[in-house]
Structure formats: structure tokens, C-alpha cells
Design an enzyme around this catalytic site. Sequence first.
Site, PDB file in Angstrom:
ATOM      1  CB  SER A  68     105.729  56.330-105.749  1.00 29.17           C
ATOM      2  OG  SER A  68     106.111  57.364-104.723  1.00 29.17           O
ATOM      3  CG  MET A  69     100.254  57.571-102.832  1.00 31.23           C
ATOM      4  SD  MET A  69      99.414  59.118-103.015  1.00 31.23           S
ATOM      5  CE  MET A  69      98.969  58.779-104.502  1.00 31.23           C
ATOM      6  CG  ASP A 126     113.384  55.967-104.686  1.00 30.56           C
ATOM      7  OD1 ASP A 126     113.212  57.040-104.573  1.00 30.56           O
ATOM      8  OD2 ASP A 126     112.691  54.917-104.941  1.00 30.56           O
ATOM      9  CG  HIS A 170     110.730  57.516-106.695  1.00 30.94           C
ATOM     10  ND1 HIS A 170     110.526  56.616-105.845  1.00 30.94           N
ATOM     11  CD2 HIS A 170     109.598  58.173-106.990  1.00 30.94           C
ATOM     12  CE1 HIS A 170     109.044  56.518-105.496  1.00 30.94           C
ATOM     13  NE2 HIS A 170     108.508  57.510-106.062  1.00 30.94           N
TER      14      HIS A 170
END
Length: 259
Positions: A93-94, A194, A224
Site C-alpha cells: 500500500s503506502m 481492493d 487490500h
Amino acid sequence: MPVLPGAEPFRHEGGEVGVLLCHGFTGSPQSMRPWAEYLAGKGLTVSLPLLPGHGTRWQDMQLTGWEDWYAEVDRALQELLDRCEQVFVFGLSMGGALTLRLAAKHGDAISGLVLVNPANKVHDPLAFALPVAKHFIRSTPGIASDIAKPGSEEVGYDRVPTRAADSLRKLFQRVDADLPQVTQPVLLLHSPQDHVVPPVDSARILARISSTDVTETLLEQSYHVATLDHDAERIFADSFAFVGRLAESVGREGAEAGG
């Protein structure tokens, strides 16, 4: 503030090939701990830091920004570069955005990247209002635990601090501009279903990076936080095979570790 149970950072001293793992926004090392332990069991040197403002309470994130999160993974990367012959960076993700920035800034010092549902943009239609809204609204509903597997939970915040979200938006803008500077081999795994980061983010990343050695894999059974979901074992095995293809010593280290 004490660190939430399970959110502690992880470090393992292994062989001459190192892996840095970067967790996601409002999440914690817990989301990547099984992956880190799998890699450690294969004989790799592994670093999974806790990003500033994470793993305690969401209010602590209000005092941090993308520069703090990036500085922590950059510090951890430097430790691995000083210790290991080859270093790979993995991100969720980030953490995928942080991985891409590290790759753009450090070039050939990084041997390869593994990205899982990497984020490239804040898609909330109100994102444009964050620079102003953050002064009036302290937080919004959380994004943690988007997982299809029953009984699997992510240790993360139940609220998203708006100041941190605005800083995240700025990080994405910088990373997007840096993408053409990414040239390392890339394994990108993403979930068609997601509910946090849409597949368009992965598509844009793949379209803009300059890497020529690129593998894209769909995680059909996961949401996710795929590292805690049905496809986790596939992520672990594929990422280790990716490292093994690019680092000749890995097979020997894995054998010595009983892998």
C-alpha cells in the site's frame, strides 16, 4: 505511548542478502510480520520498521508526515546497505509508494522491488479539500482490515487523521513524479477486489516506471491487506523466488537455513 500488541518492529540477522519491508498508512508491521518471518526462515537478513506515528494511537499520526515515514525507511535501508551485499525492498500500500521513492533515489543500490497493492493517489473525492479540511476535521473513518479471509485482522487505526492524510497526498504526488526514475526489476502483485487502493494505481505505476524486468500478478482471492489474506503464501513464495532469481547466493543461504 506503548506500541499496540503485534505492531512491534521486526529485525532478523541472516545472510548477505537483505530485505526491507515497508508497511502501509495507519497500519503496522503486524500486516507484514508473517512475510518477514518467512523470509527470515529462508536465511535472509530482514528489517521491518515501525513508521513514526503508527502502531500506537491515531492521534500520534497527527504529529507526523510523509517526510518522517520516508526518513525511517531510508534509515533502515542504509543499515541494510551497510550490512548486506544485495538489498531488496518490499512494500504494501503506502509502503509501496515509499518503496518506489527509495528506488528512485537510491538507484542500483537496490536490487529489486516487490509491491503489493501499491498506492499512488488519494482517490477520495474530497481529497482536494484536505489542505483546508484538516484544520476543522481531525479524523475520518479508518481503512484497516480490508481482508477477505475470515478471522484475519489487521492491527491498525480505526480512524484516519486528516493532517496525515494530507501529507500522504503530497507523498503520492512526489512519488508519481519520480516513477520514471525507477529502473530496478519489479514484481507487482495486486488484488482486483481492493476496497482501499483501486487497480488503476498499479496500472499507472507499471505504465510510468522505466523498469524492463517487470512481473505483474493478480491476487484473485484477496482484498487490500493481501499479506494477511488467502494469497499470502503465494506472495511469500513468489517474492522469495524473485529474490532468488536476482541474487545467486540466496539458494545457498536458504539451504543452510533448512529452507
